[in-house]
Design a protein around this motif. Structure first.
Motif, PDB file in Angstrom:
ATOM      1  N   GLN A 133     -81.080 130.324  53.144  1.00  6.64           N
ATOM      2  CA  GLN A 133     -82.326 129.644  53.080  1.00  6.64           C
ATOM      3  C   GLN A 133     -82.548 129.494  51.839  1.00  6.64           C
ATOM      4  OE1 GLN A 133     -84.971 133.212  53.566  1.00  6.64           O
ATOM      5  NE2 GLN A 133     -83.332 134.629  52.837  1.00  6.64           N
ATOM      6  N   PRO A 134     -83.729 128.594  51.903  1.00  6.12           N
ATOM      7  CA  PRO A 134     -84.313 128.091  50.589  1.00  6.12           C
ATOM      8  C   PRO A 134     -84.904 129.116  49.469  1.00  6.12           C
ATOM      9  CG  PRO A 134     -85.281 126.816  52.413  1.00  6.12           C
ATOM     10  CD  PRO A 134     -84.689 128.316  52.832  1.00  6.12           C
ATOM     11  N   ASP A 135     -84.943 128.859  48.318  1.00 12.38           N
ATOM     12  CA  ASP A 135     -85.456 129.872  47.404  1.00 12.38           C
ATOM     13  C   ASP A 135     -86.814 130.056  47.432  1.00 12.38           C
ATOM     14  OD1 ASP A 135     -82.777 130.210  46.396  1.00 12.38           O
ATOM     15  OD2 ASP A 135     -83.050 128.834  45.024  1.00 12.38           O
ATOM     16  N   GLY A 136     -87.503 128.841  47.589  1.00 12.44           N
ATOM     17  CA  GLY A 136     -88.932 128.689  47.866  1.00 12.44           C
ATOM     18  C   GLY A 136     -89.668 129.558  49.008  1.00 12.44           C
ATOM     19  N   GLU A 137     -91.043 129.776  49.013  1.00 16.22           N
ATOM     20  CA  GLU A 137     -91.413 130.403  50.022  1.00 16.22           C
ATOM     21  C   GLU A 137     -91.615 129.477  51.354  1.00 16.22           C
ATOM     22  OE1 GLU A 137     -94.887 132.472  49.085  1.00 16.22           O
ATOM     23  OE2 GLU A 137     -94.010 134.281  48.339  1.00 16.22           O
ATOM     24  N   ALA A 179     -95.730 106.711  47.159  1.00 13.95           N
ATOM     25  CA  ALA A 179     -96.251 105.388  46.623  1.00 13.95           C
ATOM     26  C   ALA A 179     -96.460 105.776  44.984  1.00 13.95           C
ATOM     27  CB  ALA A 179     -97.516 105.280  47.364  1.00 13.95           C
ATOM     28  N   GLY A 180     -95.799 106.395  44.258  1.00 11.98           N
ATOM     29  CA  GLY A 180     -95.833 106.463  42.795  1.00 11.98           C
ATOM     30  C   GLY A 180     -96.914 107.511  42.481  1.00 11.98           C
ATOM     31  N   GLN A 181     -97.505 108.347  43.360  1.00  6.34           N
ATOM     32  CA  GLN A 181     -98.293 109.321  43.202  1.00  6.34           C
ATOM     33  C   GLN A 181     -97.913 110.743  43.544  1.00  6.34           C
ATOM     34  OE1 GLN A 181    -101.839 108.320  45.278  1.00  6.34           O
ATOM     35  NE2 GLN A 181    -101.998 106.094  44.580  1.00  6.34           N
ATOM     36  N   LYS A 182     -98.413 111.598  42.911  1.00  6.00           N
ATOM     37  CA  LYS A 182     -98.102 112.996  43.072  1.00  6.00           C
ATOM     38  C   LYS A 182     -98.679 113.656  44.427  1.00  6.00           C
ATOM     39  CE  LYS A 182     -95.200 114.526  39.710  1.00  6.00           C
ATOM     40  NZ  LYS A 182     -94.010 115.004  40.203  1.00  6.00           N
ATOM     41  N   ARG A 183     -97.954 114.209  45.332  1.00  6.53           N
ATOM     42  CA  ARG A 183     -98.599 114.837  46.770  1.00  6.53           C
ATOM     43  C   ARG A 183     -98.045 116.088  46.787  1.00  6.53           C
ATOM     44  NH1 ARG A 183     -94.844 114.942  50.466  1.00  6.53           N
ATOM     45  NH2 ARG A 183     -93.577 113.173  50.757  1.00  6.53           N
ATOM     46  N   ASN A 184     -98.668 117.021  47.295  1.00  3.79           N
ATOM     47  CA  ASN A 184     -98.100 118.327  47.412  1.00  3.79           C
ATOM     48  C   ASN A 184     -97.626 118.607  48.966  1.00  3.79           C
ATOM     49  OD1 ASN A 184     -97.638 121.142  46.603  1.00  3.79           O
ATOM     50  ND2 ASN A 184     -99.704 121.842  46.744  1.00  3.79           N
ATOM     51  N   SER A 185     -96.271 118.497  48.751  1.00  2.68           N
ATOM     52  CA  SER A 185     -95.362 118.941  50.145  1.00  2.68           C
ATOM     53  C   SER A 185     -94.263 119.366  49.719  1.00  2.68           C
ATOM     54  CB  SER A 185     -95.085 117.332  50.926  1.00  2.68           C
ATOM     55  OG  SER A 185     -94.206 116.658  50.028  1.00  2.68           O
ATOM     56  N   SER A 186     -93.561 119.800  50.628  1.00  2.00           N
ATOM     57  CA  SER A 186     -92.351 120.355  50.897  1.00  2.00           C
ATOM     58  C   SER A 186     -91.555 120.033  52.146  1.00  2.00           C
ATOM     59  CB  SER A 186     -92.668 122.041  50.613  1.00  2.00           C
ATOM     60  OG  SER A 186     -93.158 122.843  51.684  1.00  2.00           O
ATOM     61  N   ARG A 187     -90.141 120.870  51.916  1.00  2.00           N
ATOM     62  CA  ARG A 187     -89.174 120.411  52.937  1.00  2.00           C
ATOM     63  C   ARG A 187     -88.184 121.451  53.395  1.00  2.00           C
ATOM     64  NH1 ARG A 187     -86.862 116.505  50.009  1.00  2.00           N
ATOM     65  NH2 ARG A 187     -85.305 117.963  49.401  1.00  2.00           N
ATOM     66  N   VAL A 188     -88.054 121.626  54.712  1.00  2.45           N
ATOM     67  CA  VAL A 188     -86.852 122.646  55.090  1.00  2.45           C
ATOM     68  C   VAL A 188     -86.183 122.067  56.271  1.00  2.45           C
ATOM     69  CG1 VAL A 188     -88.405 123.931  56.261  1.00  2.45           C
ATOM     70  CG2 VAL A 188     -86.357 124.902  55.528  1.00  2.45           C
ATOM     71  N   SER A 211     -76.609 123.361  50.608  1.00  3.64           N
ATOM     72  CA  SER A 211     -77.948 124.243  50.244  1.00  3.64           C
ATOM     73  C   SER A 211     -78.029 124.526  48.929  1.00  3.64           C
ATOM     74  CB  SER A 211     -77.542 125.445  51.155  1.00  3.64           C
ATOM     75  OG  SER A 211     -78.502 126.358  50.880  1.00  3.64           O
ATOM     76  N   LYS A 212     -76.827 124.754  47.986  1.00  8.69           N
ATOM     77  CA  LYS A 212     -77.026 124.955  46.648  1.00  8.69           C
ATOM     78  C   LYS A 212     -77.445 123.973  46.006  1.00  8.69           C
ATOM     79  CE  LYS A 212     -74.216 127.168  42.770  1.00  8.69           C
ATOM     80  NZ  LYS A 212     -72.928 127.592  42.510  1.00  8.69           N
TER      81      LYS A 212
END
Length: 412
Positions: A133-137, A179-188, A211-212
């Motif tokens: 599992q990922p480290d982040g929530e 597109a060269g900008q920050k956006r708040n997203s995550s992936r699993v 995974s590591k």
């Protein structure tokens, strides 16, 4: 008034003479086809509250017992608080135990194809150990991101599909960038286990290394088969809820799709304000909606569902290739899924849970889970207008993502 008295006089005279008025129907009470005659009362439909409805279908009978248990009309003393605190799993187990004791249900079970019987034998199991599992929530986020993500990409994949995962990591699923900008997203990435006997090799060590390195693998200890895709939804909802991931939206899709992430993010930001204002975020789901579909009865199809297992039409559901729903809805689906028996087709199962939540997916024509219609793909800017298309190879995914980013920059 004179005309009214004149008309009434004619009717009275005709009745006294035993003559039937030409406009008087043979049966003054309209009865729709398929109703029962019930003199003195309105007609009753033949299927109203029938106990034998779908009596030959194994899944329908299992779920009928559970639905009746939670029906507020049949059990008016059951408060909403009681519903929330009920041990849903025990009711599901009890319905399964009672149903399988019936002779007709045992006969139905033994008449089912072998792979359906195998599914039934594991229907009650909802708990599997997490291997990786990922480290982040909320999975893997951008390096500098500390706020809860706007969007969590939850992607169904398999151990052998490394190239698909790499294409997504390098393109539309790249966390924290667009597109060269920050956006708040995550992936699993969501996985079960391949059968090493069938593969002839154990690749678990390779997956551990992956995974590591990337920190975006969520794997459970169950066999990764087509019918077990439903388990990925159920176990993901539980993982999402237990870890208290605060993602506003969840994208759940396959690993062979192209997502126009810049357009999707823009669309969700636009939707968010309206949903919050209407207090409808808890019900939000959008995708390509399939309505009133029938089970596939072709025994050679991987979607084959025999009538002895499930009878009737499917509820409206969003195509499982790619769908977006709110994080609040994911938590509600987690609870509702505990009182709905597992079903072999994952997107149909989500529709069954949605129906019982009295929530309905919104259709969006830019979700192309069945690819472009006709020759539309060859038209200029066809990919610029869509949010998602299925299916595409890893090479196509990377190339399309580069195109989408360039178009997004020049059309802002």
């Amino acid at each position: 008034m004179l005309l009214l008295f004149f008309h009434a006089g004619i009717v009275v005279c005709m009745r006294m003479a035993g003559v039937k008025a030409p406009w008087t129907p043979e049966n003054p009470q309209f009865e729709a086809p398929g109703t029962l005659k019930n003199r003195g009362f309105a007609p009753l439909p033949q299927v109203f509250w029938r106990n034998d409805l779908h009596k030959e279908a194994f899944w329908n009978q299992l779920q009928l017992a559970v639905d009746r248990h939670f029906n507020p009309i049949l059990h008016p003393n059951m408060t909403k608080k009681g519903l929330r605190n009920s041990r849903f799993e025990s009711v599901v187990r009890q319905s399964f135990s009672e149903a399988t004791k019936q002779e007709n249900m045992r006969k139905t079970f033994h008449s089912l194809p072998h792979h359906i019987q195998r599914f039934v034998n594991h229907m009650l199991r909802r708990s599997y150990p997490i291997i990786l599992q990922p480290d982040g929530e909320c999975g893997t986020q951008g390096k500098d991101e500390k706020k809860p993500p706007l969007l969590l990409f939850a992607i169904k994949t398999a151990e052998l599909n490394f190239k698909n995962r790499q294409a997504i990591r390098q393109s539309w699923g790249k966390a924290g960038w667009v597109a060269g900008q920050k956006r708040n997203s995550s992936r699993v990435f969501l996985l079960g286990k391949e059968n090493s006997d069938d593969l002839g090799v154990n690749i678990s060590q390779l997956l551990k290394m992956e995974s590591k390195h990337y920190g975006d693998i969520l794997q459970w200890d169950f066999e990764d088969t087509f019918f077990n895709l439903t388990l990925k939804d159920v176990l993901f909802w539980r993982w999402f809820s237990d870890l208290h991931c605060r993602a506003v939206f969840v994208f759940k899709g396959d690993d062979d799709i192209f997502v126009n992430t810049p357009r999707l993010i823009t669309y969700l930001w636009d939707q968010l304000e309206t949903l919050q204002a209407n207090k409808s975020l808890k019900d939000f789901m959008v995708g390509e909606v399939i309505g009133a579909a029938e089970p596939d009865r072709a025994d050679k199809s991987k979607y084959f569902i025999p009538e002895r297992f499930y009878s009737g039409s499917y509820p409206s559901y969003a195509g499982g290739g790619g769908v977006v729903y709110s994080g609040l809805l994911a938590q509600r689906l987690n609870l509702m899924s505990r009182r709905v028996h597992l079903y072999p087709i994952d997107d149909v199962y989500v529709g069954m849970c949605m129906m019982r939540l009295n929530a309905f997916p919104v259709h969006h024509p830019a979700f192309l889970t069945f690819d472009f219609p006709g020759k539309e793909e060859k038209r200029p800017c066809s990919y610029h207008k869509i949010l998602l298309v299925h299916k595409r190879s890893p090479e196509q995914i990377v190339r399309l993502c580069l195109y989408a980013v360039v178009v997004f920059i020049f059309t802002k």
